[in-house]
Design a protein around this motif. Structure first.
Motif, PDB file in Angstrom:
ATOM      1  N   MET A   1       0.930  -1.286   0.137  1.00  0.00           N
ATOM      2  CA  MET A   1      -0.119   0.044   0.071  1.00  0.00           C
ATOM      3  C   MET A   1       0.907   1.376   0.064  1.00  0.00           C
ATOM      4  SD  MET A   1      -1.717   2.716   1.959  1.00  0.00           S
ATOM      5  CE  MET A   1      -2.083   2.433   3.685  1.00  0.00           C
ATOM      6  N   TRP A   2       1.899   1.365   1.039  1.00  0.00           N
ATOM      7  CA  TRP A   2       2.838   2.317   1.017  1.00  0.00           C
ATOM      8  C   TRP A   2       3.536   2.820  -0.084  1.00  0.00           C
ATOM      9  CZ3 TRP A   2       1.539   6.187   3.978  1.00  0.00           C
ATOM     10  CH2 TRP A   2       0.848   6.091   5.265  1.00  0.00           C
ATOM     11  N   ASN A   3       4.205   1.552  -0.742  1.00  0.00           N
ATOM     12  CA  ASN A   3       4.941   1.764  -1.842  1.00  0.00           C
ATOM     13  C   ASN A   3       3.926   2.266  -3.348  1.00  0.00           C
ATOM     14  OD1 ASN A   3       7.436   0.992  -1.458  1.00  0.00           O
ATOM     15  ND2 ASN A   3       7.233  -1.186  -2.193  1.00  0.00           N
ATOM     16  N   GLU A   4       2.726   1.852  -3.180  1.00  0.00           N
ATOM     17  CA  GLU A   4       1.815   2.348  -4.354  1.00  0.00           C
ATOM     18  C   GLU A   4       1.609   3.874  -4.078  1.00  0.00           C
ATOM     19  OE1 GLU A   4      -1.877   0.425  -4.838  1.00  0.00           O
ATOM     20  OE2 GLU A   4      -0.835  -1.685  -4.725  1.00  0.00           O
ATOM     21  N   ARG A   5       1.238   4.286  -2.730  1.00  0.00           N
ATOM     22  CA  ARG A   5       1.086   5.707  -2.330  1.00  0.00           C
ATOM     23  C   ARG A   5       2.203   6.690  -2.776  1.00  0.00           C
ATOM     24  NH1 ARG A   5      -1.897   7.387   3.119  1.00  0.00           N
ATOM     25  NH2 ARG A   5      -3.608   6.384   2.255  1.00  0.00           N
ATOM     26  N   TYR A   6       3.303   6.185  -2.433  1.00  0.00           N
ATOM     27  CA  TYR A   6       4.675   6.942  -2.774  1.00  0.00           C
ATOM     28  C   TYR A   6       5.235   7.024  -4.363  1.00  0.00           C
ATOM     29  CZ  TYR A   6       5.434   7.123   2.407  1.00  0.00           C
ATOM     30  OH  TYR A   6       5.325   7.402   3.810  1.00  0.00           O
ATOM     31  N   ALA A   7       4.541   5.925  -5.084  1.00  0.00           N
ATOM     32  CA  ALA A   7       5.235   5.985  -6.529  1.00  0.00           C
ATOM     33  C   ALA A   7       4.518   7.227  -7.465  1.00  0.00           C
ATOM     34  CB  ALA A   7       4.552   4.557  -6.937  1.00  0.00           C
ATOM     35  N   VAL A   8       4.593   8.402  -6.784  1.00  0.00           N
ATOM     36  CA  VAL A   8       4.608   9.680  -7.612  1.00  0.00           C
ATOM     37  C   VAL A   8       5.716  10.372  -7.481  1.00  0.00           C
ATOM     38  CG1 VAL A   8       2.074   9.408  -7.444  1.00  0.00           C
ATOM     39  CG2 VAL A   8       3.221  10.368  -5.780  1.00  0.00           C
ATOM     40  N   ASP A   9       5.617  11.378  -8.480  1.00  0.00           N
ATOM     41  CA  ASP A   9       6.834  12.409  -8.305  1.00  0.00           C
ATOM     42  C   ASP A   9       6.820  13.295  -6.951  1.00  0.00           C
ATOM     43  OD1 ASP A   9       8.021  11.318 -10.332  1.00  0.00           O
ATOM     44  OD2 ASP A   9       6.925  12.732 -11.875  1.00  0.00           O
ATOM     45  N   GLU A  10       5.444  13.710  -6.687  1.00  0.00           N
ATOM     46  CA  GLU A  10       5.179  14.526  -5.560  1.00  0.00           C
ATOM     47  C   GLU A  10       5.615  13.844  -4.303  1.00  0.00           C
ATOM     48  OE1 GLU A  10       0.963  14.482  -5.089  1.00  0.00           O
ATOM     49  OE2 GLU A  10       1.070  15.551  -3.184  1.00  0.00           O
ATOM     50  N   TYR A  11       6.173  14.553  -3.296  1.00  0.00           N
ATOM     51  CA  TYR A  11       6.418  14.300  -2.001  1.00  0.00           C
ATOM     52  C   TYR A  11       4.878  14.549  -1.266  1.00  0.00           C
ATOM     53  CZ  TYR A  11      11.381  13.559  -2.425  1.00  0.00           C
ATOM     54  OH  TYR A  11      12.413  13.044  -2.923  1.00  0.00           O
TER      55      TYR A  11
ATOM     56  N   ALA B   1      13.701   5.592  -1.031  1.00  0.00           N
ATOM     57  CA  ALA B   1      14.404   6.120  -2.128  1.00  0.00           C
ATOM     58  C   ALA B   1      14.244   7.697  -2.493  1.00  0.00           C
ATOM     59  CB  ALA B   1      13.914   5.207  -3.587  1.00  0.00           C
ATOM     60  N   LYS B   2      13.091   8.052  -2.328  1.00  0.00           N
ATOM     61  CA  LYS B   2      12.751   9.436  -2.335  1.00  0.00           C
ATOM     62  C   LYS B   2      13.213   9.928  -1.048  1.00  0.00           C
ATOM     63  CE  LYS B   2       8.384  10.361  -3.702  1.00  0.00           C
ATOM     64  NZ  LYS B   2       6.782  10.302  -3.638  1.00  0.00           N
ATOM     65  N   ALA B   3      13.542   9.515   0.028  1.00  0.00           N
ATOM     66  CA  ALA B   3      14.291  10.327   1.165  1.00  0.00           C
ATOM     67  C   ALA B   3      15.796  10.462   0.773  1.00  0.00           C
ATOM     68  CB  ALA B   3      14.165   9.353   2.431  1.00  0.00           C
ATOM     69  N   GLN B   4      16.308   9.253   0.233  1.00  0.00           N
ATOM     70  CA  GLN B   4      17.662   9.521  -0.049  1.00  0.00           C
ATOM     71  C   GLN B   4      17.951  10.648  -1.221  1.00  0.00           C
ATOM     72  OE1 GLN B   4      20.398   8.781   1.228  1.00  0.00           O
ATOM     73  NE2 GLN B   4      19.837   6.930   2.556  1.00  0.00           N
ATOM     74  N   ALA B   5      16.835  10.719  -2.119  1.00  0.00           N
ATOM     75  CA  ALA B   5      16.955  11.721  -3.184  1.00  0.00           C
ATOM     76  C   ALA B   5      16.952  13.108  -2.577  1.00  0.00           C
ATOM     77  CB  ALA B   5      15.678  11.395  -4.418  1.00  0.00           C
ATOM     78  N   LEU B   6      16.167  13.330  -1.606  1.00  0.00           N
ATOM     79  CA  LEU B   6      15.807  14.582  -0.858  1.00  0.00           C
ATOM     80  C   LEU B   6      16.995  14.719  -0.215  1.00  0.00           C
ATOM     81  CD1 LEU B   6      13.645  16.896  -0.073  1.00  0.00           C
ATOM     82  CD2 LEU B   6      13.093  15.366   1.751  1.00  0.00           C
ATOM     83  N   ALA B   7      17.936  13.829   0.444  1.00  0.00           N
ATOM     84  CA  ALA B   7      18.871  14.212   0.979  1.00  0.00           C
ATOM     85  C   ALA B   7      19.971  14.709   0.175  1.00  0.00           C
ATOM     86  CB  ALA B   7      19.288  13.001   2.039  1.00  0.00           C
ATOM     87  N   ARG B   8      20.085  14.184  -1.002  1.00  0.00           N
ATOM     88  CA  ARG B   8      20.915  14.426  -2.143  1.00  0.00           C
ATOM     89  C   ARG B   8      20.709  15.813  -2.343  1.00  0.00           C
ATOM     90  NH1 ARG B   8      20.661   9.165  -3.699  1.00  0.00           N
ATOM     91  NH2 ARG B   8      18.864   9.524  -5.165  1.00  0.00           N
ATOM     92  N   SER B   9      19.554  16.113  -2.749  1.00  0.00           N
ATOM     93  CA  SER B   9      19.289  17.705  -3.162  1.00  0.00           C
ATOM     94  C   SER B   9      19.509  18.599  -1.999  1.00  0.00           C
ATOM     95  CB  SER B   9      17.825  17.482  -3.709  1.00  0.00           C
ATOM     96  OG  SER B   9      16.888  17.539  -2.641  1.00  0.00           O
ATOM     97  N   ARG B  10      19.500  18.310  -1.054  1.00  0.00           N
ATOM     98  CA  ARG B  10      19.969  19.099   0.143  1.00  0.00           C
ATOM     99  C   ARG B  10      21.351  19.057   0.338  1.00  0.00           C
ATOM    100  NH1 ARG B  10      14.460  20.271   2.745  1.00  0.00           N
ATOM    101  NH2 ARG B  10      13.334  20.715   0.996  1.00  0.00           N
ATOM    102  N   GLY B  11      22.063  18.199   0.143  1.00  0.00           N
ATOM    103  CA  GLY B  11      23.429  18.241   0.314  1.00  0.00           C
ATOM    104  C   GLY B  11      23.718  17.615   1.674  1.00  0.00           C
TER     105      GLY B  11
END
Ligand SMILES: C[S@@+](CC[C@H](N)C(=O)[O-])C[C@H]1O[C@@H](n2cnc3c(N)ncnc32)[C@H](O)[C@@H]1O
Length: 195
Positions: free
Chosen positions: A1-11, A64-74
């Motif tokens: 359920m959570w993977n489906e909910r998170y499978a969008v570009d939006e946070y 995976a989105k969490a890691q992408a956000l971390a990278r974008s914030r350095g």
């Protein structure tokens, strides 16, 4: 359920931290364990304050989105995909634990919360915000399952080794992405692990 909910570009819970956490972050020291970290907004915020953060969640898509956000914030965060029903945190290791909207069935809480108390060093802090049972009647977010919703009494019963610094139930405006929107009933808890 959570993977489906998170499978969008939006946070879906936004990129900014939970406001209760942001208000009290000065009490927290690393390493911090973040339960049900999701898309990373809270872990990234704490990392940006210089804290070492270990975020655990059952959703690999969310983390995976969490890691992408971390990278974008350095900043760097450590993430682990795990089911909190079987997760075993390192004993006497963390100086803080956060639990933001980590709604879990009582069958999981009964096993997990004693381990959470054990994973904290003496004097360590737990900071938790969850929807309260009063939220059941509202349509502004949270699970439609009373067992997963919290009360002050549940907190007191389930964290016997943490002295409350703050424990309250209140209504507040929550604006966190698409799923948490509007006036909501929440339980807020900051506890200090007894020596
Ligand atoms: C409402 S979201 C909150 C996410 C994050 N804490 C925040 O505030 O943005 C709930 C999170 O709990 C996670 N979760 C629910 N049950 C879980 C379980 N048994 N084990 C691990 N994660 C779980 C979901 O994957 C989801 O990311």
């Amino acid at each position: 359920m959570w993977n489906e909910r998170y499978a969008v570009d939006e946070y879906i819970y936004g990129k900014e931290p939970n406001s209760f956490l942001a208000e009290h972050a000065g009490l927290l020291k690393g390493p911090v364990l973040s339960l049900a970290e999701g898309e990373g907004r809270n872990a990234v915020f704490l990392a940006s304050l210089g804290l070492k953060v270990h975020g655990v969640d059952g959703s690999d898509v969310g983390l995976a989105k969490a890691q992408a956000l971390a990278r974008s914030r350095g900043v760097e965060i450590h993430t682990e995909v795990a089911d909190l029903g079987v997760f075993r945190p390192e004993v006497n290791h963390y100086r803080s634990v956060i639990s933001i909207s980590a709604h879990l069935p009582s069958a999981i809480r009964e096993k997990l919360y004693p381990l959470i108390e054990k994973c904290l060093k003496p004097g360590g802090i737990i900071l938790l915000e969850a929807y309260s049972e009063a939220q059941f009647a509202r349509n502004t977010g949270g699970p439609k399952d009373l067992d997963m919703l919290m009360t002050q009494a549940k907190i007191e019963r389930e964290f016997p080794d943490c002295e409350p610094i703050l424990l309250r139930e209140l209504e507040r405006e929550v604006r966190e992405g698409t799923y948490h929107t509007g006036v909501a009933s929440v339980v807020q808890f900051i506890g200090k692990k007894k020596p």
